[in-house]
Design an enzyme around this catalytic site. Sequence first.
Site, PDB file in Angstrom:
ATOM      1  N   ASN A  10     -45.281  29.851  65.999  1.00 29.17           N
ATOM      2  CA  ASN A  10     -45.707  31.361  65.843  1.00 29.17           C
ATOM      3  C   ASN A  10     -44.228  31.764  65.070  1.00 29.17           C
ATOM      4  O   ASN A  10     -43.408  32.157  66.012  1.00 29.17           O
ATOM      5  CB  ASN A  10     -45.819  31.975  67.205  1.00 29.17           C
ATOM      6  CG  ASN A  10     -45.884  33.601  66.974  1.00 29.17           C
ATOM      7  OD1 ASN A  10     -45.971  33.822  65.961  1.00 29.17           O
ATOM      8  ND2 ASN A  10     -46.227  34.063  68.187  1.00 29.17           N
ATOM      9  N   LYS A  12     -43.781  34.670  63.798  1.00 34.05           N
ATOM     10  CA  LYS A  12     -43.585  36.292  63.962  1.00 34.05           C
ATOM     11  C   LYS A  12     -43.173  36.493  62.933  1.00 34.05           C
ATOM     12  O   LYS A  12     -43.666  36.478  61.744  1.00 34.05           O
ATOM     13  CB  LYS A  12     -42.621  36.446  65.392  1.00 34.05           C
ATOM     14  CG  LYS A  12     -42.960  35.728  66.288  1.00 34.05           C
ATOM     15  CD  LYS A  12     -42.142  36.044  67.759  1.00 34.05           C
ATOM     16  CE  LYS A  12     -42.452  35.134  68.905  1.00 34.05           C
ATOM     17  NZ  LYS A  12     -42.066  35.506  70.028  1.00 34.05           N
ATOM     18  N   HIS A  95     -51.487  38.167  71.812  1.00 29.34           N
ATOM     19  CA  HIS A  95     -50.071  37.750  71.958  1.00 29.34           C
ATOM     20  C   HIS A  95     -49.373  39.117  72.755  1.00 29.34           C
ATOM     21  O   HIS A  95     -50.010  40.063  72.266  1.00 29.34           O
ATOM     22  CB  HIS A  95     -49.451  37.471  70.473  1.00 29.34           C
ATOM     23  CG  HIS A  95     -48.174  36.893  70.768  1.00 29.34           C
ATOM     24  ND1 HIS A  95     -46.943  37.791  71.070  1.00 29.34           N
ATOM     25  CD2 HIS A  95     -47.677  35.600  71.009  1.00 29.34           C
ATOM     26  CE1 HIS A  95     -46.030  36.996  71.273  1.00 29.34           C
ATOM     27  NE2 HIS A  95     -46.212  35.617  71.243  1.00 29.34           N
ATOM     28  N   GLU A  97     -46.500  40.584  72.353  1.00 32.19           N
ATOM     29  CA  GLU A  97     -46.004  41.383  71.528  1.00 32.19           C
ATOM     30  C   GLU A  97     -47.264  42.403  70.855  1.00 32.19           C
ATOM     31  O   GLU A  97     -46.829  43.464  70.701  1.00 32.19           O
ATOM     32  CB  GLU A  97     -45.292  40.708  70.463  1.00 32.19           C
ATOM     33  CG  GLU A  97     -44.171  39.983  70.930  1.00 32.19           C
ATOM     34  CD  GLU A  97     -43.446  38.779  70.388  1.00 32.19           C
ATOM     35  OE1 GLU A  97     -43.787  38.511  69.257  1.00 32.19           O
ATOM     36  OE2 GLU A  97     -42.522  38.171  70.887  1.00 32.19           O
ATOM     37  N   GLU A 167     -47.973  32.397  78.305  1.00 33.90           N
ATOM     38  CA  GLU A 167     -46.924  32.790  77.868  1.00 33.90           C
ATOM     39  C   GLU A 167     -46.400  33.836  78.809  1.00 33.90           C
ATOM     40  O   GLU A 167     -46.668  35.060  78.542  1.00 33.90           O
ATOM     41  CB  GLU A 167     -46.852  33.194  76.515  1.00 33.90           C
ATOM     42  CG  GLU A 167     -47.465  32.078  75.468  1.00 33.90           C
ATOM     43  CD  GLU A 167     -46.914  32.567  74.098  1.00 33.90           C
ATOM     44  OE1 GLU A 167     -45.997  31.938  73.529  1.00 33.90           O
ATOM     45  OE2 GLU A 167     -47.250  33.799  73.513  1.00 33.90           O
ATOM     46  N   GLY A 173     -38.735  34.311  73.977  1.00 31.21           N
ATOM     47  CA  GLY A 173     -37.406  34.657  73.150  1.00 31.21           C
ATOM     48  C   GLY A 173     -36.264  34.888  73.870  1.00 31.21           C
ATOM     49  O   GLY A 173     -35.457  35.478  73.388  1.00 31.21           O
ATOM     50  N   SER A 213     -39.868  30.099  75.005  1.00 31.61           N
ATOM     51  CA  SER A 213     -38.679  29.366  75.160  1.00 31.61           C
ATOM     52  C   SER A 213     -38.854  27.781  75.140  1.00 31.61           C
ATOM     53  O   SER A 213     -37.979  27.204  75.658  1.00 31.61           O
ATOM     54  CB  SER A 213     -37.494  29.772  76.068  1.00 31.61           C
ATOM     55  OG  SER A 213     -37.205  31.273  75.809  1.00 31.61           O
TER      56      SER A 213
HETATM   57  P1  PGA Z   1     -40.260  31.657  71.745  1.00 33.30           P
HETATM   58  O1  PGA Z   1     -41.803  32.421  71.495  1.00 33.30           O
HETATM   59  O2  PGA Z   1     -40.564  30.260  71.689  1.00 33.30           O
HETATM   60  O3  PGA Z   1     -39.359  31.994  70.866  1.00 33.30           O
HETATM   61  O4  PGA Z   1     -40.027  32.136  73.304  1.00 33.30           O
HETATM   62  C1  PGA Z   1     -43.047  32.006  71.907  1.00 33.30           C
HETATM   63  C2  PGA Z   1     -44.103  32.933  71.513  1.00 33.30           C
HETATM   64  O5  PGA Z   1     -43.972  34.104  71.703  1.00 33.30           O
HETATM   65  O6  PGA Z   1     -44.973  32.333  70.853  1.00 33.30           O
END
Ligand code: PGA
Length: 252
Positions: A10, A12, A95, A97, A167, A173, A213
């Site tokens: 992903n 983003k 997701h 976000e 998640e 992140g 992460s």
């Molecule tokens: P990350 O993001 O690996 O940077 O923690 C995962 C995600 O939001 O899908």
Amino acid sequence: MTRKKVFGGNWKMNHGLADTEAFLQDFINTKLSSECEVVLFPPFTNLHLMQKYLKASGISYGAQNFYCEEKGAFTGEVSLGMLKELGCTWVLTGHSERREIFKESDELVAKKTRMALDAGLTPMVCIGESLEEKNAGKTKEKLNNQVRSALEGMSESDVLKLTFAYEPIWAIGTGVNASQSDAQEGCKLVRTTLANLYGNEIAQEISICYGGSVKPGNIEGYMSQGDIDGGLVGGASLKSDDFSTLVNNGVK
Ligand code: PGA
């Protein structure tokens, strides 16, 4: 076990055209295990490059988002039909976000998941609890509610076409990744909810990824857990060598 291993990248809102081409030129030449499905989720503006480079590569791609109407006066939005023209076979729904920043409700996530399925795309349905919910002991309730609402009205054959990604929001992140047992616990909760709704046989068929992460150095540990079938990866999917190492470590 017949469950498919899935590794999603992903991106983003990262990578313009030049970075995307550089990534793809490298990525298509790396040796990736054939024992899994690898899916890239770049920004909309790079999907045409996915189409150009990934055709016949065995690597899949999809969109991070779409709007839940076929066409019309929806300034700034992109439809599933447009994504299909670009060769997308996957989409992310739910997701955190999109839920947190863009205020997508459980109902909208369910509607989008339904529409993606009807359009013949594979939705990766994302769910996860916040730190406050975790600390208040509400993880189980949150995951259960999110899964149930995304599945509202879905038949057995629909649900078998879905992939889930657990998640935990506090691990996305942040570099604070969930412990293997926390990640396993979350994925198992998803599977238990699926089993309660559709029976254990169906629940055992559905791939559930962990995200938050995930790195080349920790994916193997997550994959050793019984209910984790892959990873949804943000930061560590941006560099071709990191992501290919992560995928190959994940299927070891
Ligand atoms: P990350 O993001 O690996 O940077 O923690 C995962 C995600 O939001 O899908």
